[in-house]
Design an enzyme around this catalytic site. Structure first.
Site, PDB file in Angstrom:
ATOM      1  N   ASP A 288     -15.634  47.081  -6.079  1.00 55.17           N
ATOM      2  CA  ASP A 288     -15.030  47.850  -4.995  1.00 55.17           C
ATOM      3  C   ASP A 288     -13.694  48.362  -5.518  1.00 55.17           C
ATOM      4  O   ASP A 288     -12.764  47.598  -5.734  1.00 55.17           O
ATOM      5  CB  ASP A 288     -14.832  46.932  -3.777  1.00 55.17           C
TER       6      ASP A 288
ATOM      7  N   TRP B 265     -11.232  42.118   1.909  1.00 55.49           N
ATOM      8  CA  TRP B 265     -12.363  43.008   1.600  1.00 55.49           C
ATOM      9  C   TRP B 265     -13.429  42.272   0.806  1.00 55.49           C
ATOM     10  O   TRP B 265     -14.622  42.488   1.018  1.00 55.49           O
ATOM     11  CB  TRP B 265     -11.887  44.274   0.885  1.00 55.49           C
TER      12      TRP B 265
ATOM     13  N   LYS C  43      -8.293  56.185   0.590  1.00 52.01           N
ATOM     14  CA  LYS C  43      -7.136  55.529  -0.008  1.00 52.01           C
ATOM     15  C   LYS C  43      -6.536  56.438  -1.085  1.00 52.01           C
ATOM     16  O   LYS C  43      -5.407  56.852  -0.982  1.00 52.01           O
ATOM     17  CB  LYS C  43      -7.517  54.178  -0.625  1.00 52.01           C
TER      18      LYS C  43
HETATM   19  C1  LIG Z   1      -9.983  50.077   2.932  1.00 56.21           C
HETATM   20  C2  LIG Z   1     -10.829  49.269   2.068  1.00 56.21           C
HETATM   21  C3  LIG Z   1     -12.172  48.984   2.382  1.00 56.21           C
HETATM   22  C4  LIG Z   1     -12.824  49.447   3.664  1.00 56.21           C
HETATM   23  O1  LIG Z   1     -13.023  50.795   3.648  1.00 56.21           O
HETATM   24  P1  LIG Z   1     -13.787  51.560   4.820  1.00 56.21           P
HETATM   25  O2  LIG Z   1     -14.017  52.897   4.205  1.00 56.21           O
HETATM   26  O3  LIG Z   1     -12.887  51.569   6.003  1.00 56.21           O
HETATM   27  O4  LIG Z   1     -15.062  50.834   5.101  1.00 56.21           O
HETATM   28  C5  LIG Z   1     -12.903  48.241   1.487  1.00 56.21           C
HETATM   29  N1  LIG Z   1     -12.370  47.791   0.343  1.00 56.21           N
HETATM   30  C6  LIG Z   1     -11.083  48.027   0.002  1.00 56.21           C
HETATM   31  C7  LIG Z   1     -10.548  47.509  -1.286  1.00 56.21           C
HETATM   32  C8  LIG Z   1     -10.284  48.781   0.857  1.00 56.21           C
HETATM   33  O5  LIG Z   1      -9.001  49.029   0.525  1.00 56.21           O
END
Ligand SMILES: *Cc1c(COP(=O)(O)O)cnc(C)c1O
Length: 354
Positions: free
Chosen positions: A167, A100, A191
């Protein structure tokens, strides 16, 4: 059979949240209308959005601290480019701790100079780099607080003089943190917050007001914030269900209490990974994630036997990401400790049966 949902995302939500969301799809609060057929400009929906935004700040301890919370679309992946589009003028720093982070770096490079200040790529991202130098002339520093795929988590947020962007997709609301150290953080809902379809972004007003880049409306934090997440039609179901889940988090004692619970679950599983001769952990011990535990079998020949035990016990979503292999147990807020107990029992059975 009871299913134990260890999926990395979309992932487990509390049963009562799913039940309430289902009810609202049938009829929202005795209105005679479904949640998904009312106007997003109705007072009913506006109060849902207001509550969702307020709860996000309350849970992170940022209420009345000069922060604004918004819900946008496009997943966390769109934030990889929105952060850079809005904040990057000249140069930004990134810490590369996994897939990511890499994707965030790739997007940011479209908007300016990107300095990769540290990376654990050479070790297939099995640890969190520390002790790197952070230049004072960066527009911002970007971190991934929890690496969903590799099972590592930043335990100590670095001190910086530059704005800090993170993030937090896979560990938002999962542990007590001084969230005021961050100038902007974001999390895709699916998540640990709600269903797929919306992304929470929390931004310090001070940095929001300073944005000088010309950004298309849909991608502009300023416009999304000015319009209170209603520049265009928001994903009403995802926002509503996230709001229900935030209510649930609050009812469980907030992120401090859930954080203790999460630590407890993680200790239980990592304890077994370390004790059991059949298994080996993937991530460096000090950087192990409380949310996503990655581990492998010592002997691949045990795969069929272990998978059989897990299937028989109702364990779902345990397969590791292809870049790590083996297993990944995601233990988000809604996962009860009983599910971890069941997994630990399967691990013990494998060792005993051989
Ligand atoms: C799943 C995830 C993403 C991507 O998320 P999307 O909503 O599918 O774009 C980005 N960063 C992390 C840390 C993730 O776990």
């Amino acid at each position: 059979m009871k299913i134990h949902n260890f999926s990395a995302g979309p992932s487990i939500l509390p049963k009562e949240v799913i039940h309430q969301a289902a009810e609202a799809v049938k009829e929202l609060d005795n209105s005679g209308l479904s949640l998904i057929e009312i106007s997003h400009r109705s007072s009913a929906f506006i109060s849902i959005m207001d509550e969702a935004c307020a709860l996000a700040l309350k849970l992170t301890g940022l209420e009345n601290k000069g922060y604004k919370s918004i819900f946008v679309q496009g997943g966390a992946s769109l934030q990889f480019l929105m952060t850079a589009y809005n904040f990057l003028n000249r140069k930004a720093g990134y810490i590369n701790t996994g897939t990511w982070s890499e994707k965030a770096i790739k997007e940011a490079k479209l908007f300016g100079e990107v300095q990769e200040l540290a990376s654990s790529k050479e070790a297939n991202y099995n640890f969190i780099p520390k002790g790197y130098k952070i230049p004072n002339d960066l527009d911002y520093l970007h971190l991934t607080s929890n690496n969903t795929i590799f099972g590592t988590q930043i335990k100590k947020i670095p001190e910086t003089k530059v704005p800090l962007v993170a993030d937090m997709s896979s560990d938002i609301f999962s542990r007590k943190f001084d969230y005021s150290k961050f100038d902007c953080f974001y999390a895709g809902a699916q998540k640990n917050m709600g269903p797929a379809g919306t992304t929470l972004v929390i931004i310090k007003e001070e940095i929001l007001n300073k944005i000088s880049n010309t950004v298309p409306s849909m991608l502009s934090y300023k416009i999304q914030a000015e319009k209170d997440s209603m520049f265009n039609t928001p994903p009403v179901f995802a926002v509503y269900t996230s709001m229900l889940n935030m209510r649930w988090v609050e009812s469980k004692g907030g992120i401090e209490k859930l954080g203790e619970h999460n630590m407890h679950k993680a200790k239980l599983l990592y304890g077994e990974i370390d004790r059991n001769s059949k298994f080996v952990g993937f991530a460096a011990k000090e950087d192990r994630s409380d949310m996503n535990a990655t581990f492998n079998l010592v002997n691949q020949s045990d795969t069929e036997a272990f998978d059989g035990l897990c299937n028989a016990a109702g364990i779902s979503g345990l397969k590791g990401h292809r870049s790590v292999g083996g297993y990944r147990a995601s233990m988000y807020n809604a996962l009860p400790i009983e599910s971890v107990d069941v997994l630990v029992e399967c691990m013990k059975s494998l060792e005993k049966n051989k």
